[in-house]
Design a protein around this motif. Sequence first.
Motif, PDB file in Angstrom:
ATOM      1  N   TYR A   1       0.855  -1.187   0.000  1.00  0.00           N
ATOM      2  CA  TYR A   1       0.000   0.000   0.000  1.00  0.00           C
ATOM      3  C   TYR A   1       0.891   1.238   0.000  1.00  0.00           C
ATOM      4  O   TYR A   1       1.744   1.400   0.875  1.00  0.00           O
ATOM      5  CB  TYR A   1      -0.881  -0.037   1.249  1.00  0.00           C
ATOM      6  N   CYS A   2       0.719   2.100  -0.968  1.00  0.00           N
ATOM      7  CA  CYS A   2       1.586   3.262  -1.108  1.00  0.00           C
ATOM      8  C   CYS A   2       1.427   4.208   0.085  1.00  0.00           C
ATOM      9  O   CYS A   2       0.334   4.714   0.356  1.00  0.00           O
ATOM     10  CB  CYS A   2       1.254   4.009  -2.402  1.00  0.00           C
ATOM     11  N   GLY A   3       2.541   4.449   0.787  1.00  0.00           N
ATOM     12  CA  GLY A   3       2.509   5.304   1.972  1.00  0.00           C
ATOM     13  C   GLY A   3       2.205   6.752   1.663  1.00  0.00           C
ATOM     14  O   GLY A   3       1.765   7.505   2.539  1.00  0.00           O
ATOM     15  N   ALA A   4       2.423   7.173   0.404  1.00  0.00           N
ATOM     16  CA  ALA A   4       2.098   8.546   0.031  1.00  0.00           C
ATOM     17  C   ALA A   4       0.613   8.832   0.187  1.00  0.00           C
ATOM     18  O   ALA A   4       0.210   9.973   0.448  1.00  0.00           O
ATOM     19  CB  ALA A   4       2.526   8.814  -1.413  1.00  0.00           C
ATOM     20  N   VAL A   5      -0.219   7.794   0.036  1.00  0.00           N
ATOM     21  CA  VAL A   5      -1.666   7.975   0.213  1.00  0.00           C
ATOM     22  C   VAL A   5      -1.966   8.431   1.638  1.00  0.00           C
ATOM     23  O   VAL A   5      -2.691   9.403   1.854  1.00  0.00           O
ATOM     24  CB  VAL A   5      -2.426   6.673  -0.110  1.00  0.00           C
ATOM     25  N   SER A   6      -1.380   7.737   2.609  1.00  0.00           N
ATOM     26  CA  SER A   6      -1.597   8.105   4.013  1.00  0.00           C
ATOM     27  C   SER A   6      -1.152   9.534   4.283  1.00  0.00           C
ATOM     28  O   SER A   6      -1.824  10.295   4.975  1.00  0.00           O
ATOM     29  CB  SER A   6      -0.832   7.148   4.931  1.00  0.00           C
ATOM     30  N   ALA A   7       0.006   9.899   3.716  1.00  0.00           N
ATOM     31  CA  ALA A   7       0.550  11.234   3.954  1.00  0.00           C
ATOM     32  C   ALA A   7      -0.244  12.308   3.212  1.00  0.00           C
ATOM     33  O   ALA A   7      -0.441  13.415   3.721  1.00  0.00           O
ATOM     34  CB  ALA A   7       2.013  11.276   3.529  1.00  0.00           C
ATOM     35  N   GLY A   8      -0.721  11.988   2.004  1.00  0.00           N
ATOM     36  CA  GLY A   8      -1.568  12.934   1.278  1.00  0.00           C
ATOM     37  C   GLY A   8      -2.873  13.182   2.001  1.00  0.00           C
ATOM     38  O   GLY A   8      -3.376  14.320   2.053  1.00  0.00           O
ATOM     39  N   VAL A   9      -3.424  12.126   2.588  1.00  0.00           N
ATOM     40  CA  VAL A   9      -4.619  12.262   3.423  1.00  0.00           C
ATOM     41  C   VAL A   9      -4.315  13.146   4.635  1.00  0.00           C
ATOM     42  O   VAL A   9      -5.096  14.043   4.991  1.00  0.00           O
ATOM     43  CB  VAL A   9      -5.121  10.879   3.873  1.00  0.00           C
ATOM     44  N   GLY A  10      -3.163  12.893   5.268  1.00  0.00           N
ATOM     45  CA  GLY A  10      -2.756  13.716   6.404  1.00  0.00           C
ATOM     46  C   GLY A  10      -2.615  15.173   6.029  1.00  0.00           C
ATOM     47  O   GLY A  10      -3.040  16.075   6.768  1.00  0.00           O
ATOM     48  N   ALA A  11      -2.035  15.432   4.840  1.00  0.00           N
ATOM     49  CA  ALA A  11      -1.891  16.810   4.369  1.00  0.00           C
ATOM     50  C   ALA A  11      -3.257  17.472   4.183  1.00  0.00           C
ATOM     51  O   ALA A  11      -3.441  18.644   4.538  1.00  0.00           O
ATOM     52  CB  ALA A  11      -1.105  16.835   3.060  1.00  0.00           C
ATOM     53  N   GLY A  12      -4.200  16.724   3.628  1.00  0.00           N
ATOM     54  CA  GLY A  12      -5.551  17.264   3.480  1.00  0.00           C
ATOM     55  C   GLY A  12      -6.150  17.663   4.817  1.00  0.00           C
ATOM     56  O   GLY A  12      -6.817  18.710   4.932  1.00  0.00           O
ATOM     57  N   CYS A  13      -5.901  16.859   5.838  1.00  0.00           N
ATOM     58  CA  CYS A  13      -6.403  17.174   7.182  1.00  0.00           C
ATOM     59  C   CYS A  13      -5.732  18.422   7.741  1.00  0.00           C
ATOM     60  O   CYS A  13      -6.392  19.260   8.375  1.00  0.00           O
ATOM     61  CB  CYS A  13      -6.162  15.985   8.111  1.00  0.00           C
ATOM     62  N   GLY A  14      -4.421  18.555   7.509  1.00  0.00           N
ATOM     63  CA  GLY A  14      -3.707  19.751   7.953  1.00  0.00           C
ATOM     64  C   GLY A  14      -4.209  21.000   7.261  1.00  0.00           C
ATOM     65  O   GLY A  14      -4.363  22.065   7.889  1.00  0.00           O
ATOM     66  N   ILE A  15      -4.480  20.889   5.959  1.00  0.00           N
ATOM     67  CA  ILE A  15      -5.024  22.025   5.209  1.00  0.00           C
ATOM     68  C   ILE A  15      -6.415  22.379   5.716  1.00  0.00           C
ATOM     69  O   ILE A  15      -6.763  23.560   5.863  1.00  0.00           O
ATOM     70  CB  ILE A  15      -5.036  21.696   3.703  1.00  0.00           C
ATOM     71  N   ALA A  16      -7.230  21.365   6.006  1.00  0.00           N
ATOM     72  CA  ALA A  16      -8.567  21.610   6.554  1.00  0.00           C
ATOM     73  C   ALA A  16      -8.477  22.403   7.857  1.00  0.00           C
ATOM     74  O   ALA A  16      -9.261  23.326   8.098  1.00  0.00           O
ATOM     75  CB  ALA A  16      -9.285  20.274   6.791  1.00  0.00           C
ATOM     76  N   TYR A  17      -7.509  22.048   8.707  1.00  0.00           N
ATOM     77  CA  TYR A  17      -7.324  22.788   9.958  1.00  0.00           C
ATOM     78  C   TYR A  17      -6.922  24.239   9.685  1.00  0.00           C
ATOM     79  O   TYR A  17      -7.454  25.165  10.302  1.00  0.00           O
ATOM     80  CB  TYR A  17      -6.260  22.097  10.813  1.00  0.00           C
ATOM     81  N   LEU A  18      -5.985  24.427   8.748  1.00  0.00           N
ATOM     82  CA  LEU A  18      -5.555  25.789   8.398  1.00  0.00           C
ATOM     83  C   LEU A  18      -6.725  26.644   7.912  1.00  0.00           C
ATOM     84  O   LEU A  18      -6.759  27.848   8.144  1.00  0.00           O
ATOM     85  CB  LEU A  18      -4.499  25.739   7.293  1.00  0.00           C
ATOM     86  N   LYS A  19      -7.662  25.997   7.234  1.00  0.00           N
ATOM     87  CA  LYS A  19      -8.816  26.708   6.683  1.00  0.00           C
ATOM     88  C   LYS A  19      -9.925  26.890   7.707  1.00  0.00           C
ATOM     89  O   LYS A  19     -11.024  27.323   7.380  1.00  0.00           O
ATOM     90  CB  LYS A  19      -9.363  25.949   5.478  1.00  0.00           C
TER      91      LYS A  19
ATOM     92  N   VAL B   1     -11.770  10.632   5.761  1.00  0.00           N
ATOM     93  CA  VAL B   1     -12.548   9.527   5.188  1.00  0.00           C
ATOM     94  C   VAL B   1     -12.750   9.729   3.688  1.00  0.00           C
ATOM     95  O   VAL B   1     -12.580   8.795   2.886  1.00  0.00           O
ATOM     96  CB  VAL B   1     -13.904   9.397   5.909  1.00  0.00           C
ATOM     97  N   ASN B   2     -13.107  10.946   3.281  1.00  0.00           N
ATOM     98  CA  ASN B   2     -13.300  11.222   1.851  1.00  0.00           C
ATOM     99  C   ASN B   2     -12.042  10.926   1.053  1.00  0.00           C
ATOM    100  O   ASN B   2     -12.079  10.297  -0.011  1.00  0.00           O
ATOM    101  CB  ASN B   2     -13.694  12.689   1.645  1.00  0.00           C
ATOM    102  N   ALA B   3     -10.896  11.385   1.568  1.00  0.00           N
ATOM    103  CA  ALA B   3      -9.630  11.206   0.850  1.00  0.00           C
ATOM    104  C   ALA B   3      -9.256   9.732   0.745  1.00  0.00           C
ATOM    105  O   ALA B   3      -8.772   9.271  -0.301  1.00  0.00           O
ATOM    106  CB  ALA B   3      -8.529  11.998   1.547  1.00  0.00           C
ATOM    107  N   LEU B   4      -9.484   8.976   1.810  1.00  0.00           N
ATOM    108  CA  LEU B   4      -9.190   7.544   1.770  1.00  0.00           C
ATOM    109  C   LEU B   4     -10.078   6.830   0.759  1.00  0.00           C
ATOM    110  O   LEU B   4      -9.634   5.915   0.057  1.00  0.00           O
ATOM    111  CB  LEU B   4      -9.362   6.922   3.156  1.00  0.00           C
ATOM    112  N   ALA B   5     -11.332   7.238   0.682  1.00  0.00           N
ATOM    113  CA  ALA B   5     -12.248   6.608  -0.271  1.00  0.00           C
ATOM    114  C   ALA B   5     -11.812   6.857  -1.711  1.00  0.00           C
ATOM    115  O   ALA B   5     -12.012   6.017  -2.593  1.00  0.00           O
ATOM    116  CB  ALA B   5     -13.664   7.144  -0.058  1.00  0.00           C
ATOM    117  N   ILE B   6     -11.194   7.998  -1.951  1.00  0.00           N
ATOM    118  CA  ILE B   6     -10.775   8.367  -3.312  1.00  0.00           C
ATOM    119  C   ILE B   6      -9.549   7.582  -3.758  1.00  0.00           C
ATOM    120  O   ILE B   6      -9.492   7.093  -4.897  1.00  0.00           O
ATOM    121  CB  ILE B   6     -10.462   9.881  -3.373  1.00  0.00           C
ATOM    122  N   ASN B   7      -8.566   7.387  -2.886  1.00  0.00           N
ATOM    123  CA  ASN B   7      -7.216   7.059  -3.368  1.00  0.00           C
ATOM    124  C   ASN B   7      -6.571   5.845  -2.731  1.00  0.00           C
ATOM    125  O   ASN B   7      -5.351   5.695  -2.822  1.00  0.00           O
ATOM    126  CB  ASN B   7      -6.299   8.271  -3.145  1.00  0.00           C
TER     127      ASN B   7
END
Length: 422
Positions: free
Chosen positions: A311-329, A341-347
């Motif tokens: 399982y590509c670890g970049a997926v987990s980190a990209g999901v994490g980045a999305g969560c960090g961006i959500a917090y910033l926003k 959950v949305n990001a995991l469902a996508i990728n």
Amino acid sequence: MEKHIYQTYVQVLKEELVPAMGCTEPIALAYCASKCFDTLQDEVQSVDIFVSGNIVKNVKSVIVPNTGGLKGIEASVAAGIVAGDSTKVLEVISIVTNLQKEEMRHFLDSISMKVQAIESDCALDICVHLHGIYHNAKVRIAGYHTNIVYIEKDGEVLYESGVVASSDSSLTDRSLLNVKDIYEFATTVAIEDVQDVLQRQIDCNYAIAKEGIENNWGANIGSILLKTYGDDVKIKAKAYAAAGSDARMSGCEMPVIINSGSGNQGMTASLPVIIYALEEKATQEQLYRALIISNLCTIHQKTGIGRLSAYCGAVSAGVGAGCGIAYLKGGDYKTIAHTLVNALAINSGIVCDGAKPSCAAKIAESVDAGILGYYMYKNGCQFKGGDGIVCKGVENTIRNIGRLSRDGMKETDKEIIKMMCD
């Protein structure tokens, strides 16, 4: 927040966000070989190397930094023996002279080196056995990249950890991680408790990303994204993460701050958040807190998956980045949970076929999924429990992903390794 949980989260960040120069699997080999050479205290006559399949997969195609462009298991071990400083751990070959680079090539040409792939319960398993004129030495790393579990010299066991190699049980307990507590920790932590590790991540990872954007490295995914799609913040977030990976996979000799044992994951979890913070003129404290979200959400996902898998670890980190961006926003816990959950469902279908230039493209796609996961929820849309592997509740979905990668993809991993070896 309970004091025990608070201290655990601080320690997890300190354990995971550490510097490494070069892809961490070749560097783990170099570290193991350097430690073994320190133990041998003799002139090397021959080398036996025993590695798990995932080490073969992740070392095969990536350039080892400070070697003059060498690739492979033998090159990684030779670098550790000839030029390694084991006290620098994952920066073991960060200081190498031109003469030492020549000596590495001579070592590879003149010393017998045998590599054997082994069946192991541990995805990350390395054993280097050095034979000298008068002495022999053996060092084994297992479980995670710096976890030395065994040292032997001339048949005498000098060190044995007693830790089960297939687990991370010698690390701080990750089972306490959950998204709700991650959000609470990020919003309440005293910044001085985590500032040093986070600022180091910002400085190192942004520097190598700029190098990847401005110069010719790997597949140049970052600069292609900017040239093709423009410099909107959503494109820049993907581009900078991809550019850092392109530089690193192609032997760039700049350190990165890793996450869950991977520099690519460390850059993917941090750089998109850094780019968003710069674009939106966030305060330094806001950036720190957003990075806590992204890093810990990445580590939380990877805990169930393991350090190395199909399982590509970049997926987990990209999901994490999305969560960090959500917090910033301005997102709250509910926003972050739905983003994840949305990001995991996508990728969650990207496979890991080793470290190489295409990692940069996978990183770009994973960051895109993280960002889309946030904007979906912001616009009132979400994937719900029962949609494929999505379960009701963010923790249940994370558990499903761990099960998918850890159990469901075991045979996939074996087939990927066979294809790469063929």
